[in-house]
Design an enzyme around this catalytic site. Structure first.
Site, short mmCIF file in Angstrom:
data_model
loop_
_atom_site.label_atom_id
_atom_site.label_comp_id
_atom_site.label_asym_id
_atom_site.label_seq_id
_atom_site.Cartn_x
_atom_site.Cartn_y
_atom_site.Cartn_z
N LYS A 1 -9.21 -70.01 -46.67
CA LYS A 1 -8.47 -68.78 -46.35
C LYS A 1 -8.30 -68.55 -44.86
O LYS A 1 -7.31 -67.96 -44.42
CB LYS A 1 -9.13 -67.56 -47.00
CG LYS A 1 -8.86 -67.46 -48.49
CD LYS A 1 -9.10 -66.07 -49.02
CE LYS A 1 -8.71 -65.96 -50.48
NZ LYS A 1 -9.65 -66.69 -51.37
N GLU B 1 -5.48 -55.74 -48.16
CA GLU B 1 -6.34 -55.38 -49.26
C GLU B 1 -7.22 -56.58 -49.55
O GLU B 1 -6.94 -57.69 -49.14
CB GLU B 1 -5.53 -55.04 -50.51
CG GLU B 1 -4.91 -56.25 -51.21
CD GLU B 1 -3.76 -56.88 -50.44
OE1 GLU B 1 -3.13 -56.16 -49.63
OE2 GLU B 1 -3.52 -58.09 -50.62
N SER C 1 -11.75 -76.05 -52.23
CA SER C 1 -11.26 -74.93 -51.41
C SER C 1 -12.34 -74.13 -50.70
O SER C 1 -12.08 -73.53 -49.67
CB SER C 1 -10.40 -73.99 -52.27
OG SER C 1 -11.12 -73.58 -53.43
#
Ligand SMILES: *Cc1c(COP(=O)(O)O)cnc(C)c1O
Length: 404
Positions: A96, A118, A383
């Site tokens: 991310k 958010e 990931s």
């Protein structure tokens, strides 16, 4: 007629990947998206921006992350060779940060003072708070009160990094309400704020922008894999929540002779509410400002979804995945909660890697695929790492029960 290379062809100028994507928003919000798109195209294509982002990736994030041959796992499964792209070794422990650093760098070029977003499980919030600290920007993260209780360690991390965590107590007090709250805060001050989306979802230009920032994963992996083996991988496998880590690794291979598998969370059953497999079970529909495949309930509202991995429980999916799947370029994989837990323990015991539960879905599917294709290779996008999941797993799936 000349055909443009895939990444230049999609999305088109209106943000469409085939019929998916676009901007489905009130005029004032659509205008803000247009401004972000124009700024992105101009700034992110400057030599200065490209070199700054490259420097950040190398010296701050610790990129490139390695590609690793999972020898013991491969031998245990007894099929195709399994390789891992180690995004778990990226700073903050997941992919991310790749798009958060890109988005925050763009925001700082645009002269913005504050990042707003958010967060559901808190992973996007932590990555964005990290990026905000790096650039000296303010950071405001909207989070449902239910999630705040559930994801306490990530709330602490965000606060330590200097972010302002805004509790949202409307409706179900989870992600959907947090999105509304963050949007509202952003609309109140678009001059000073930048809205940073956490995956390849939302209105144009976000699916394109996040894909482009994540494509570093694919371009690195391709070069590393070829350098290691002299050939391309036969299969690429990645888990799909919104779809950013998958698009990141796929983007470098779309025009190569490689199969692409997006792994959706099959949860604990095929009934609506028991999974979050939007491509497998969804219908075409609009949610959060873009057209894609959506899981809808009997009232045509976004359905409740479930996955043991909280980063995968989204009732829609990136428009590019919907497009690639509809064209037959993207194949669907799946893994249930139980299969993901089993894969989690295999990776722990055979490789000394504690993976995120999201990534464990990709590994679980790769293990099934390996048996079907014994003479091929599979490159999995790992990931993220599993630090965030260990308490939950220890309590609900204790190691004693998983002698392998
Ligand atoms: C958030 C998250 C995901 C799911 O998001 P995508 O946008 O589908 O990549 C997957 N893995 C990890 C480790 C995550 O934190």
């Amino acid at each position: 007629m000349q055909v443009k290379p895939y990444l230049r062809q999609f999305p088109d100028n209106e943000g469409y990947f085939g019929k998916f994507g676009g901007v489905y928003l009130p005029d004032d919000l659509a205008r803000e998206c247009k401004k972000i798109e124009e700024a992105y195209l101009k700034i992110a294509n400057s030599h200065d921006f490209i070199m700054k982002l490259r420097d950040i990736r190398k010296h701050f994030q610790g990129r490139p992350t390695p590609v690793y041959y999972a020898k013991r796992l491969t031998e245990n499964v007894g099929g195709a060779r399994i390789y891992l792209k180690r995004e778990d070794l990226n700073h903050t422990g997941a992919h991310k940060l790749n798009h958060c650093m890109g988005e925050a760098l763009l925001a700082s070029y645009m002269g913005k003072k504050k990042l707003i977003a958010e967060t559901g499980a808190g992973q996007h919030g932590v990555a964005l708070a990290t990026a905000a600290a790096y650039f000296g920007l303010e950071c405001e993260i909207h989070m449902g009160e239910v999630d705040i209780k559930k994801e306490h360690p990530n709330v602490i991390r965000m606060k330590m990094l200097g972010a302002n965590v805004i509790p949202v107590n409307k409706g179900q007090k989870t992600l959907k309400e947090a999105v509304d709250s963050a949007f509202e805060a952003y609309m109140g001050n678009t001059e000073e704020c930048f809205y940073a989306i956490g995956s390849v979802v939302g209105p144009h230009p976000f699916p394109m922008m996040v894909r482009d920032f994540q494509s570093v994963v694919g371009f690195e992996a391709k070069e590393q894999f070829v350098q290691m083996t002299g050939i391309l991988p036969d299969n690429l496998v990645a888990c799909v929540g919104g779809g950013s880590n998958a698009m990141g690794i796929f983007s470098a291979f779309i025009e190569e002779p490689c199969e692409l598998y997006g792994v959706e969370p099959l949860g604990r059953g095929t009934k609506l509410g028991e999974h979050a497999a939007s491509l497998k079970y969804g219908v075409e529909g609009i949610l959060h400002g873009f057209n894609s495949m959506v899981l809808l309930d009997e009232n045509n509202e976004p359905a409740k979804v479930h996955s043991v991995a909280s980063g995968l429980d989204y009732p829609s999916v990136g428009p590019e995945h919907a497009h690639l799947h509809s064209r037959g370029r993207l194949r669907l994989g799946g893994a249930t909660d139980d299969e993901a837990i089993m894969a989690f323990y295999k990776l722990c015991r055979f490789e000394g890697i504690i993976p995120a539960l999201e990534s464990a879905h990709a590994v679980a599917f790769a293990m099934k695929l390996a048996k079907e294709k014994p003479y091929e290779s599979i490159l999995v996008n790992l990931s993220g790492r599993g630090d965030k999941d260990i308490d939950f797993i220890y309590e609900n799936y204790p190691p004693e029960k998983f002698a392998l």
